[in-house]
Design an enzyme around this catalytic site. Structure first.
Site, PDB file in Angstrom:
ATOM      1  N   HIS A  53       0.850  -1.206   0.000  1.00  9.33           N
ATOM      2  CA  HIS A  53       0.000   0.000   0.000  1.00  9.33           C
ATOM      3  C   HIS A  53       0.875   1.241   0.000  1.00  9.33           C
ATOM      4  CE1 HIS A  53       0.820  -0.560   4.271  1.00  9.33           C
ATOM      5  NE2 HIS A  53       0.347   0.647   4.539  1.00  9.33           N
ATOM      6  N   HIS A  55       1.493   3.913   1.884  1.00 11.06           N
ATOM      7  CA  HIS A  55       2.078   4.683   2.994  1.00 11.06           C
ATOM      8  C   HIS A  55       3.602   4.793   2.878  1.00 11.06           C
ATOM      9  CE1 HIS A  55      -1.672   4.051   5.723  1.00 11.06           C
ATOM     10  NE2 HIS A  55      -1.791   5.107   4.934  1.00 11.06           N
ATOM     11  N   ASP A  57       6.053   4.754   4.935  1.00 15.90           N
ATOM     12  CA  ASP A  57       6.950   3.806   5.618  1.00 15.90           C
ATOM     13  C   ASP A  57       6.966   2.441   4.922  1.00 15.90           C
ATOM     14  OD1 ASP A  57       4.272   3.460   6.566  1.00 15.90           O
ATOM     15  OD2 ASP A  57       5.002   2.365   8.318  1.00 15.90           O
ATOM     16  N   HIS A  58       6.281   2.343   3.780  1.00 20.22           N
ATOM     17  CA  HIS A  58       6.293   1.118   2.975  1.00 20.22           C
ATOM     18  C   HIS A  58       6.860   1.355   1.576  1.00 20.22           C
ATOM     19  CE1 HIS A  58       3.649  -1.274   5.773  1.00 20.22           C
ATOM     20  NE2 HIS A  58       3.544  -0.047   6.233  1.00 20.22           N
ATOM     21  N   HIS A 111      -7.340  -0.688   5.575  1.00 15.69           N
ATOM     22  CA  HIS A 111      -6.274   0.177   6.098  1.00 15.69           C
ATOM     23  C   HIS A 111      -6.077   1.341   5.120  1.00 15.69           C
ATOM     24  CE1 HIS A 111      -2.544   1.297   8.090  1.00 15.69           C
ATOM     25  NE2 HIS A 111      -1.895   1.197   6.950  1.00 15.69           N
ATOM     26  N   ASP A 131      -0.173  -3.924   6.288  1.00 17.18           N
ATOM     27  CA  ASP A 131      -0.773  -3.408   7.525  1.00 17.18           C
ATOM     28  C   ASP A 131      -2.238  -3.834   7.668  1.00 17.18           C
ATOM     29  OD1 ASP A 131       1.602  -2.169   8.105  1.00 17.18           O
ATOM     30  OD2 ASP A 131       0.914  -0.132   7.717  1.00 17.18           O
ATOM     31  N   HIS A 169       4.718  -4.799  10.998  1.00 14.87           N
ATOM     32  CA  HIS A 169       5.032  -4.078  12.232  1.00 14.87           C
ATOM     33  C   HIS A 169       5.146  -5.040  13.413  1.00 14.87           C
ATOM     34  CE1 HIS A 169       4.601   0.131  10.914  1.00 14.87           C
ATOM     35  NE2 HIS A 169       3.643  -0.311  10.106  1.00 14.87           N
TER      36      HIS A 169
HETATM   37 ZN    ZN Z   1       0.117   1.636   6.474  1.00 13.25          ZN
END
Ligand code: ZN
Length: 257
Positions: A53, A55, A57-58, A111, A131, A169
């Site tokens: 996805h 985001h 941090d990905h 998410h 996530d 995570h």
């Molecule tokens: Zn995320």
């Protein structure tokens, strides 16, 4: 023989590197430097990047990795990610010949609106679910609806029970604290807390988990079970007549926990 290695990033992210002796595929590289370090140390060549996805941090490591390796970047068709070269959606199959791995795509919105999950069944059952599903918990609902998130989790649950779940995570211990509040009589949760705490004391990841284990401990997957329904009803002071209503209350409760 495949190795699936968690590269730590930021506070509690895992960037999964799937590799054999020569080639590696990386899942959700939010940052490039620790990946480059791991690849260099193990004399590996990157052959593809998988994104679940949009985001940061990905995805934020993509550009720097692409400067070093000219590789395809697979990502969700229903999200815009500028570095993705190959958009994929449910029903698509992905062949990663350098590491002899074949993956299927599932749409798992909730998410984020276009979140996808990668599923492999050979030589073992593997799920890279970003996530969406966490050990003993699930992702926050930022863009989708509780109904969508519930259905995405149920879809993952229909995969084989022995599937290893590689989420992104390390939230297990705090998820267990919440789960024990919802479901205080669950002895497997107490046992899981013991084993997870022992691992974390030695800085060992609690991931991967398995679907079989999650189905016994994860309250978000057990919204039809009496103990979970009772916990959610007590919290909300409402009678909850279906699993999605229970799920909605649990997610709200966890947000404020
Ligand atoms: Zn995320």
């Amino acid at each position: 023989m495949l190795t699936i290695y968690p590269v730590h990033a930021f506070k509690d992210n895992y960037i999964w590197v799937i590799h054999n002796q020569d080639y590696a595929v990386v899942v959700d590289p939010g940052i490039a430097s620790p990946i480059i370090e791991y690849l260099t140390l193990n004399k590996l060549r990157l052959s593809a990047i998988l994104i679940t996805h949009h985001h940061h941090d990905h995805t934020d490591g993509n550009a720097e990795l692409l400067k070093l390796f000219d590789v395809p970047v697979y990502g969700p068709q229903h999200e815009f990610i500028s570095t993705v070269t190959h958009s994929v959606k449910e029903g698509d199959q992905l062949n990663l010949p350098e590491i002899s791995l074949h993956l299927a795509i599932l749409d798992t919105p909730g998410h984020t609106q276009g979140h996808i999950t990668y599923y492999g069944s050979d030589p073992i059952n593997l799920v890279f679910c970003g996530d969406t599903l966490f050990s003993c918990g699930c992702g926050r609902i930022f863009e989708g609806t509780p109904q969508q998130m519930y259905e995405s989790l149920q879809k993952i649950c229909r995969l084989p029970d022995d599937a290893f779940v590689y989420c992104t995570h390390e939230y297990t211990l705090s998820n267990i604290r919440f789960a024990r509040t919802v479901d205080p009589g669950n002895l497997q949760l107490i046992e899981l807390e013991r084993t997870a705490q022992a691992l974390r004391n030695k800085h060992i990841p609690t991931i991967p988990t398995t679907l079989a284990l999650e189905k016994t401990v994860n309250p978000f997957l057990r919204c039809d079970q009496q103990d979970i329904v009772r916990g959610a009803q007590n919290y909300s002071a409402k009678s909850l007549l279906d699993p999605v209503s229970v799920f909605t209350v649990l997610r709200e409760w966890k947000n404020n926990f």
